[in-house]
Scaffold this motif. Structure first.
Motif, PDB file in Angstrom:
ATOM      1  N   GLY A  44      -2.658   5.982   0.444  1.00 50.53           N
ATOM      2  CA  GLY A  44      -1.408   6.171  -0.279  1.00 50.53           C
ATOM      3  C   GLY A  44      -0.229   6.323   0.673  1.00 50.53           C
ATOM      4  O   GLY A  44       0.840   5.731   0.459  1.00 50.53           O
ATOM      5  N   ARG A  45      -0.446   7.096   1.727  1.00 52.69           N
ATOM      6  CA  ARG A  45       0.669   7.330   2.674  1.00 52.69           C
ATOM      7  C   ARG A  45       1.061   6.034   3.379  1.00 52.69           C
ATOM      8  O   ARG A  45       2.231   5.800   3.669  1.00 52.69           O
ATOM      9  N   THR A  46       0.077   5.181   3.632  1.00 55.34           N
ATOM     10  CA  THR A  46       0.357   3.888   4.272  1.00 55.34           C
ATOM     11  C   THR A  46       1.257   3.049   3.362  1.00 55.34           C
ATOM     12  O   THR A  46       2.254   2.467   3.796  1.00 55.34           O
ATOM     13  N   ALA A  47       0.879   3.007   2.079  1.00 51.15           N
ATOM     14  CA  ALA A  47       1.683   2.233   1.117  1.00 51.15           C
ATOM     15  C   ALA A  47       3.078   2.849   0.998  1.00 51.15           C
ATOM     16  O   ALA A  47       4.091   2.144   0.963  1.00 51.15           O
ATOM     17  N   HIS A 244       4.131   1.446  -7.963  1.00 53.97           N
ATOM     18  CA  HIS A 244       4.937   0.521  -7.162  1.00 53.97           C
ATOM     19  C   HIS A 244       4.222  -0.806  -6.947  1.00 53.97           C
ATOM     20  O   HIS A 244       3.027  -0.829  -6.665  1.00 53.97           O
ATOM     21  N   ASN A 245       4.987  -1.885  -7.031  1.00 52.11           N
ATOM     22  CA  ASN A 245       4.484  -3.214  -6.671  1.00 52.11           C
ATOM     23  C   ASN A 245       4.645  -3.338  -5.151  1.00 52.11           C
ATOM     24  O   ASN A 245       5.595  -3.923  -4.652  1.00 52.11           O
ATOM     25  N   VAL A 246       3.708  -2.719  -4.418  1.00 55.04           N
ATOM     26  CA  VAL A 246       3.901  -2.618  -2.961  1.00 55.04           C
ATOM     27  C   VAL A 246       4.005  -3.988  -2.284  1.00 55.04           C
ATOM     28  O   VAL A 246       4.941  -4.225  -1.517  1.00 55.04           O
ATOM     29  N   PRO A 247       3.094  -4.950  -2.577  1.00 50.06           N
ATOM     30  CA  PRO A 247       3.265  -6.257  -1.918  1.00 50.06           C
ATOM     31  C   PRO A 247       4.619  -6.887  -2.249  1.00 50.06           C
ATOM     32  O   PRO A 247       5.289  -7.439  -1.364  1.00 50.06           O
TER      33      PRO A 247
END
Ligand code: PMP
Length: 384
Positions: A44-47, A244-247
């Protein structure tokens, strides 16, 4: 999937190809770095770090503060969000003004408010497609709560006097929203200086991914004057709850990093001008819509009398351009934007929009000239 040989894509106001760098930047966030940006653990923290780095990039590119940027699915959402938030505030000032040539995501949101009893003015435009400031001065008066005008039109590329309109709105005590989708990456501007209270953007118009965009709120989340229209888990400080739409967000930020410099925009404009010169030389009665106004450097909207655009498109299978805006394609009537500019139904139905991008070559534009000229001659020769 097979792309036909010789295909020329000149419909970049509808959507753009993702830059390879964008696809590459997004790739890890589908798989290895798939975490939910709200999770407290390592994944999660990476994202979350990627989302916050993207926010800083987006803010930096437009002279905004990261606290003013909220990720969305795109501009349709951003535009609707503002109208809904305004309506939910149950304002005493129940007048709304939008330009008559807004994208449907603004126009129909305004019509929705009209159905709820708000009084909506649709600001007229001049023959060149610029919002008529005299009419705007009449319409935007005390009692107006919300004004929304685009920065550049999607069909003609005509740039609107947003700074002046925002000042008029503020004098009347109204909130000013701007659909800035088409202007991004095609003209330089600063959100700190534009004078707007909010603005909506979309990644897929700037060589980023579809389904990602952002909303700029000058006041940030805490001092925003209307209630938040969406209920959910509190992501994006309550402005845009939902995972969140991280990509998509990472791809959007990469596209923002790659926005063209002013020298590239000048090259784009020079190529567009050559294109228009060549068309006008071959079809002397053809007219460029909005020719006298300030226009985006990538957009040409032209009327070829006696050449209905649906027939033109059907006879140019290798040329991807549009008649009116892409969102209206399939509807035989001429574009409402051109009708608002005073074109007849027939003229509007004989108009084509050609929109290039930073990836467009002058060779492609010249191939488009040849296809348009030949096809229009053919259609005209068959008319009785
Ligand atoms: N506003 C304008 C001016 C547009 O051109 C578009 C895209 N056609 C939109 C809003 C909607 O953007 P999105 O596709 O991100 O919903």
């Amino acid at each position: 999937m097979k792309i036909p040989e010789g295909l020329v894509y000149l419909d970049n106001n509808a959507t753009t190809a993702c830059f390879p760098e964008v696809v590459e930047a997004m790739a890890p966030y589908w798989s290895a770095a798939f975490g939910n940006a709200e999770s407290a653990h390592f994944a999660g923290r990476t994202a979350r770090r990627a989302v916050e780095a993207a926010r800083a990039t987006v803010a930096g590119a437009l002279d905004a503060d990261p606290g003013q940027i909220f990720f969305t699915s795109g501009a349709t959402e951003g535009n609707n969000w503002i109208f809904q938030a305004f309506a939910d505030s149950k304002p005493a000032a129940r007048r709304v003004a939008v330009s008559a040539i807004e994208h449907k995501s603004v126009l129909n949101a305004a019509k929705r408010l009209e159905a709820f009893g708000f009084e909506v003015s649709f600001l007229p435009v001049t023959r060149d497609g610029v919002v008529d400031l005299a009419a705007a001065r009449e319409a935007i008066r005390p009692g107006t709560g919300l004004v929304s005008v685009q920065l550049a039109n999607n069909e003609t590329g005509v740039v609107q006097p947003v700074r002046e309109l925002a000042a008029l709105a503020h004098e009347a005590g109204a909130f000013f929203h701007c659909d800035a989708v088409q202007a991004l990456g095609k003209m330089p501007f600063s959100l700190a200086n534009l004078g707007v209270d909010s603005a909506a953007f979309s990644a897929h118009k700037i060589h980023g991914p579809k389904g990602a965009g952002f909303l700029f709120l000058r006041a940030g989340a805490n001092r925003f004057p209307f209630p938040m229209p969406l209920a959910g888990g509190g992501q994006e400080r309550g402005v845009r709850p939902g995972t969140h739409n991280v990509p998509g967000i990472v791809g959007l930020a990469k596209a923002m990093e790659l926005l063209p410099e002013s020298s590239a925009l000048a090259r784009m404009k020079a190529m567009r001008d050559e294109f228009e010169k060549a068309i006008l030389a071959a079809i002397p009665d053809c007219r460029i819509n909005g020719a006298e106004a300030e226009r985006l450097p990538n957009t040409t909207n032209l009327v070829i009398p006696g050449s209905p655009s649906e027939l033109m498109l059907a006879n140019m299978p290798l040329l991807c351009i549009s008649s009116g805006s892409a969102c209206n394609s399939g509807v035989m009537e001429g574009s409402f934007v051109l009708r608002q500019m005073g074109l007849s139904a027939e003229e509007a139905a004989s108009s084509l929009r050609v929109s290039g991008s930073i990836l467009t070559s002058s060779e492609e534009l010249m191939r488009a000239v040849s296809m348009i000229v030949t096809t229009s001659q053919h259609i005209r020769s068959m008319a009785i």
